[in-house]
Write a protein that holds these residues in place. Structure first.
Motif, mmCIF file in Angstrom:
data_model
loop_
_atom_site.group_PDB
_atom_site.id
_atom_site.type_symbol
_atom_site.label_atom_id
_atom_site.label_comp_id
_atom_site.label_asym_id
_atom_site.label_seq_id
_atom_site.Cartn_x
_atom_site.Cartn_y
_atom_site.Cartn_z
ATOM 1 N N THR A 44 60.146 8.260 34.198
ATOM 2 C CA THR A 44 60.470 9.615 33.756
ATOM 3 C C THR A 44 61.715 9.620 32.877
ATOM 4 O O THR A 44 61.738 10.224 31.793
ATOM 5 C CB THR A 44 60.690 10.533 34.973
ATOM 6 N N ARG A 51 62.001 10.512 28.829
ATOM 7 C CA ARG A 51 62.899 11.524 28.266
ATOM 8 C C ARG A 51 63.815 10.922 27.205
ATOM 9 O O ARG A 51 64.097 11.555 26.179
ATOM 10 C CB ARG A 51 63.713 12.168 29.391
ATOM 11 N N ASP A 101 64.026 12.017 23.389
ATOM 12 C CA ASP A 101 65.309 12.361 22.762
ATOM 13 C C ASP A 101 65.533 11.561 21.491
ATOM 14 O O ASP A 101 66.024 12.096 20.483
ATOM 15 C CB ASP A 101 66.454 12.098 23.740
ATOM 16 N N ASP A 146 55.807 16.383 23.171
ATOM 17 C CA ASP A 146 55.957 17.650 23.887
ATOM 18 C C ASP A 146 54.620 18.147 24.417
ATOM 19 O O ASP A 146 54.515 18.664 25.526
ATOM 20 C CB ASP A 146 56.576 18.702 22.962
ATOM 21 N N ARG A 189 53.620 16.222 27.588
ATOM 22 C CA ARG A 189 54.649 15.974 28.598
ATOM 23 C C ARG A 189 54.089 16.025 30.011
ATOM 24 O O ARG A 189 54.392 15.166 30.840
ATOM 25 C CB ARG A 189 55.779 17.003 28.459
#
Length: 414
Positions: free
Chosen positions: A59, A63, A67, A86, A89
């Motif tokens: 996870t 992320r 980023d 996105d 996700r």
């Protein structure tokens, strides 16, 4: 070392593999996994290991990957990738309490990718240690005694070369798999050897490298438990590593095999290594790692140096020269012959290496010749070989050892 260090090392290849399989960008996914590793080192030390450490790491790495993609807004392709990330996700990233499927451990595929044939051996070593071993660039640079910036550039170029070569995150075709597995095992073998007998620098051993080589070889064996070469390589590493504590004195000086305190050898590693050797030897095809493991087992099982079955070792080296001929095998064969049949016979075999450009002038050839000459009583010639060998090695412990041998035979000859 934090108590969870080995757990992180086991999980990082799975995290990298999971991300690369889903998104395809090896360089970005590997960097994201390294970021997650660093986050875990800080947070787990403070809060403890989470219930599902693999899910936590995946996870966080996801992320970090998202980023990184968002931060590069200047490139349209990355903008499209962010939108894609996105949109997926909810299904792409497992939550901290959501276990990953056991059949999605991609460690072996990751090893194949890190050992891509487009890379030089040094790049294969560095990339394997970083992506599969979880070592930081700084740790790898320290092990190979190069500046961190140099190692960072080497790893970055390796990733770009794999991308340019069209490397895909999948097992090689069946026709290539055996050859590529051979490359993977050779890289693990080189990592182990550099850790066990460092070729440069002030330390004889880099335990971090030997530990990683053994761990990664165990990981390969979990996937390929029936492969005799994988089993043989793991056996060889364990049997050799069993002697680690006895190889140096309190000042870090090298102690040769014949003079080691065998009571300090790791009996557990020897027991496992001998069992694996027996298992590997009954399977075909017979390859170099099985034979080297068999030689190491004979050394390990001898209660005293003088109890070593040198004649059996000579036979095994003859087989090894047929299976995987190279000058280092001949060098070790000569030592075994000298121990079994006398130093003159060993020196005769050693002379065949004088014209071999791969080893001619190498400090180990000089050191072995010095040892065999010392056995014959020719102390003056032995002294000259030891001195020249000491000048040619880049390993400080080996240099000190060779200088001490030169001083000893020099005194004996006066």
């Amino acid at each position: 070392m934090p108590p969870f260090d080995s757990l992180l090392r086991d999980l990082i290849p799975q995290v990298v593999g999971s991300l690369v399989r889903r998104y395809g960008w090896f360089d970005a996914c590997e960097d994201a996994a390294q970021d997650a590793l660093l986050d875990a080192t800080v947070q787990w030390r403070r809060d403890g290991v989470p219930d599902n450490p693999l899910g936590w790491l995946t996870t966080v790495a996801y992320r970090r990957l998202a980023d990184r993609a968002r931060s590069d807004i200047a490139r349209r392709r990355r903008e499209e990738t962010v939108a894609s990330l996105d949109s997926t996700r909810s299904s792409a990233a497992p939550g901290p309490d959501e276990p990953l499927r056991a059949d999605r451990d991609d460690s072996l595929i990751l090893l194949f990718l890190c050992c891509h044939p487009s890379l030089s051996p040094s790049s294969q070593l560095a990339l394997t240690l970083r992506a599969c071993g979880g070592l930081t660039t700084a740790q790898i640079a320290r092990a190979f005694l190069v500046p961190e910036t140099t190692m960072a550039q080497r790893i970055s170029r390796a990733k770009q070369r794999i991308k340019a070569a069209g490397g895909r995150f999948e097992l090689p075709p069946a026709a290539e798999r055996t050859e590529r597995l051979g490359v993977v095992l050779h890289v693990l073998y080189l990592i182990y050897n550099e850790g066990y007998a460092s070729t440069v620098g002030p330390d004889l051993q880099h335990v971090e490298l030997t530990r990683e080589a053994i761990r990664l070889t165990r990981a390969v064996r979990r996937v390929l438990p029936e492969d005799p070469q994988v089993t043989g390589l793991l056996a060889l590493m364990l049997l050799t590593d069993a002697r680690r504590a006895a190889r140096t004195d309190p000042d870090g000086n090298l102690i040769p095999l014949a003079e080691q305190d065998r009571g300090r050898w790791d009996s557990g590693a020897i027991e496992e290594g001998v069992a694996l050797t027996t298992e590997a030897l009954v399977r075909d095809p017979l390859g170099p790692y099985q034979l080297q493991a068999a030689i190491a087992a004979l050394h390990a099982e001898a209660p005293r140096s003088e109890d070593t079955d040198w004649r059996q070792i000579v036979i095994l080296y003859r087989l090894l020269e047929q299976v995987a001929p190279n000058p280092m095998v001949t060098l070790n064969h000569a030592i075994a012959v000298a121990m079994a049949d006398g130093p003159d016979r060993g020196l005769a075999l050693l002379s065949s290496l004088d014209e071999d450009t791969r080893l001619a002038g190498h400090h180990r050839l000089l050191a072995v010749r010095g040892h065999l000459l010392e056995m014959t009583g020719d102390h003056a010639a032995a002294h000259a070989c030891y001195e020249e060998a000491s000048r040619r090695t880049a390993s400080l412990p080996e240099r000190r050892y060779l200088e001490s041998r030169a001083a000893r035979v020099g005194g004996a000859g006066n």
